[in-house]
Scaffold this active site. Structure first.
Site, PDB file in Angstrom:
ATOM      1  N   THR A   1       0.819  -1.206   0.000  1.00 54.31           N
ATOM      2  CA  THR A   1       0.000   0.000   0.000  1.00 54.31           C
ATOM      3  C   THR A   1       0.862   1.269   0.000  1.00 54.31           C
ATOM      4  O   THR A   1       2.078   1.215   0.080  1.00 54.31           O
ATOM      5  CB  THR A   1      -0.988  -0.024   1.195  1.00 54.31           C
ATOM      6  OG1 THR A   1      -1.662  -1.284   1.191  1.00 54.31           O
ATOM      7  CG2 THR A   1      -2.025   1.067   1.140  1.00 54.31           C
TER       8      THR A   1
ATOM      9  N   SER B   1      -8.156  -2.015   5.758  1.00 56.47           N
ATOM     10  CA  SER B   1      -7.616  -1.396   6.972  1.00 56.47           C
ATOM     11  C   SER B   1      -7.059  -0.010   6.704  1.00 56.47           C
ATOM     12  O   SER B   1      -6.490   0.618   7.607  1.00 56.47           O
ATOM     13  CB  SER B   1      -6.500  -2.257   7.563  1.00 56.47           C
ATOM     14  OG  SER B   1      -6.999  -3.497   7.991  1.00 56.47           O
TER      15      SER B   1
END
Length: 578
Positions: free
Chosen positions: A398, A463
């Site tokens: 990410t 998340s």
């Protein structure tokens, strides 16, 4: 195999950084102070951009110099990240974006979606057992309909200033002229066993002998440039239909060992969503994050709400009391996350109840400062919700960026293709995501449906935790976020505690040695000198593990004298402004 922690922070380096006088000046800008690996506390009087790569930061700043908005700068930076940090995010991935226009805060959901043909048993083997993670990831089965371009275009239509096509120019130019292979990208390629099995990826990232191009080699990506030119001219439609969408669908369906079932109809049906962020108070600050289908906003607010019941400022950042309280708060938040968080278009997510003060005060009463609770159980914010516990693995990749423009408008955006190098499939110059493995592999738990099970057209839980924080006068005070899989939640919560309770500079806050719990062992960051803390925690009943916690945090603090930014010294990110 160590796939992510390529620049470990030694105890001595961290001690040097945390003892360096980097606290923010109240009125005037001091000379920039240097932290580990040459990272500095960045200062700028008007605008600030932080990204995971220096070229992406420069692309964002270039848009701001032309009079562009924070959204314009974020788009240009993200397109550059797809070129220079392809292992982490890109146009075939997804993102969550928080935006503040000086008065109101909103959020944009560009999360990927499952194809219409997806079934709850997608990641079970013929015996009904969950697949091994990489058996699910590698190939077309894990690829969801990408969402980032649709989301960025929606945000641009509402808040952009420069023409859409102008935002593509820096990334197109760099893709055609080349960029230097970074040490981080090179190290990830060295340790990557699957990517070279894809012919397109092998031809781009590797030499004829199968070794990655050396650090400093100039990589040119004319296919990515051509793809960007098409999208610049035709808008998102050029990506979600026609040759580009067809190439993705073909690659997914024709994977030799693990084909998927995406269709052109899935691409045509994709829509980004503007959603209300979820906000809550922490010690007189208003903290806003991303609501479901991300679990980040809810979990961070839950942790802060539980931590607020104790006076953290009385303890040092690495006192055993701080680490014990923080990890216990994490157990409680992750227990609720595993049960309740999922795509709100498919599941009734009790977000407001989960972050309510009375509920969090009650949850906090489970914390014994003398002894760890071990594994926490999910609470009952809304009685009689019959749901099983999620079993989705999330691995740390990410990317995160922050932009604040001259008008004080702000972007905090986290984007991803999920695992490092995604599904290990490369099409037209970019890597495809593996975001569908963020669903629970098991659709049921103890006879109860799992909220985050696979369903057609559903967005997998995330998340990602971009945050914007406001002071008592409603003015922007902080922006923060990080990559890192499910550890993102702990990284961001720890950074906010560092900024608010311990009054650290943004560079000090993002460089804190990490600790946390995801409702399992208490995890301490390796190679950061926390052995004494480990022993003290064990004495309180913690099961302690030293693990790689390779965050890529960034944080910006807004002060009367200007903007102060810090980029995580664990990675190659840069905070810069003017």
């Amino acid at each position: 195999m160590n796939r992510h922690a390529l620049r470990p922070l030694t105890a001595s380096l961290l001690a040097t950084l945390l003892l360096t006088p980097l606290a923010l000046a109240a009125e005037t800008a001091p000379e920039a102070a240097t932290g580990t690996y040459g990272k500095t506390l960045a200062y700028a009087p008007e605008v600030m951009v932080t990204t995971a790569n220096p070229l992406a930061t420069e692309a964002g700043l270039a848009m701001l110099r032309k009079g562009g908005s924070a959204i314009d700068a974020a788009i240009a930076a993200q397109l550059m990240l797809g070129l220079t940090e392809p292992q982490s995010s890109g146009i075939a991935g997804g993102a969550f974006l928080l935006y503040h226009d000086g008065k109101q805060t909103t959020s944009f959901d560009g999360r990927e979606k499952a194809p219409a043909a997806a079934k709850p048993e997608r990641f079970l083997d013929p015996n009904g057992k969950p697949l091994a993670f990489y058996d699910a990831v590698i190939g077309g089965r894990s690829v969801g309909v990408p969402g980032v371009l649709a989301m960025l275009h929606m945000a641009h239509q509402r808040h952009g200033k420069l023409p859409w096509a102008a935002l593509f120019e820096p990334a197109i130019s760099r893709a055609e002229n080349g960029f230097q292979m970074s040490s981080r990208l090179h190290a990830l390629l060295v340790s990557e066993p699957h990517l070279k099995k894809d012919a397109n990826a092998r031809a781009y990232f590797y030499q004829e002998d199968g070794k990655p191009w050396p650090v400093g080699s100039v990589l040119k990506n004319p296919e990515y440039a051509a793809t960007l030119r098409a999208i610049a001219a035709g808008g998102p439609k050029a990506f979600y239909s026609g040759k580009i969408a067809q190439a993705i669908v073909d690659a997914v369906k024709r994977h030799p060992t693990n084909p998927g079932d995406l269709t052109l109809a899935d691409f045509a049906a994709y829509k980004a969503v503007e959603r209300q962020p979820i906000c809550g108070l922490y010690r007189f600050y208003k903290v806003c994050g991303m609501n479901a289908p991300s679990s980040g906003g809810v979990a961070v607010l839950q942790m802060l709400g539980i931590l607020e019941t104790r006076k953290l400022a009385d303890w040092a950042p690495h006192a055993v009391e701080s680490a014990h309280l923080f990890t216990e708060a994490g157990r409680l938040a992750f227990a609720d996350r595993a049960k309740y968080l999922a795509d709100p278009d498919f599941v009734k997510v009790p977000s407001d109840a989960l972050v309510s003060k009375p509920y969090l005060v009650t949850r906090s009463q489970q914390i014994d400062m003398a002894r760890s609770m071990g594994r926490a159980q999910a609470g009952d914010p809304v009685p009689k919700m019959a749901l099983g516990l999620d079993s989705s693995p999330e691995f740390p990749s990410t990317s995160h960026l922050i932009v604040i423009d001259k008008q004080g408008h702000a972007v905090s955006m986290t984007s991803s293709i999920e695992d490092v190098f995604g599904s290990r499939m490369m099409v037209k110059g970019f890597l495809l995501n593996n975001q569908l493995t963020d669903f629970s592999f098991s659709p049921t738990d103890n006879g109860q449906p799992v909220a985050n099970r696979v369903e057609p057209g559903k967005r997998p839980r995330s998340s990602m935790s971009p945050v914007l924080v406001f002071n008592e006068q409603g003015q922007l005070a902080f922006a923060a976020g990080s990559p890192g899989g499910s550890q993102i939640i702990n990284y961001v919560a720890q950074t906010l505690v560092g900024l608010i309770d311990w009054k650290l500079s943004p560079l000090q806050a993002v460089a804190l040695p990490h600790y946390g719990s995801r409702n399992g062992p208490t995890e301490l960051e390796k190679d950061t000198g926390q052995e004494a803390l480990a022993e003290a925690l064990k004495a309180k009943g913690h099961e302690v593990k030293f693990v790689e916690m390779n965050s890529g945090l960034s944080a910006v603090v807004v002060k009367p004298d200007g903007l102060w930014g810090g980029a995580d010294p664990r990675r190659e990110g840069v905070a810069k402004g003017f």
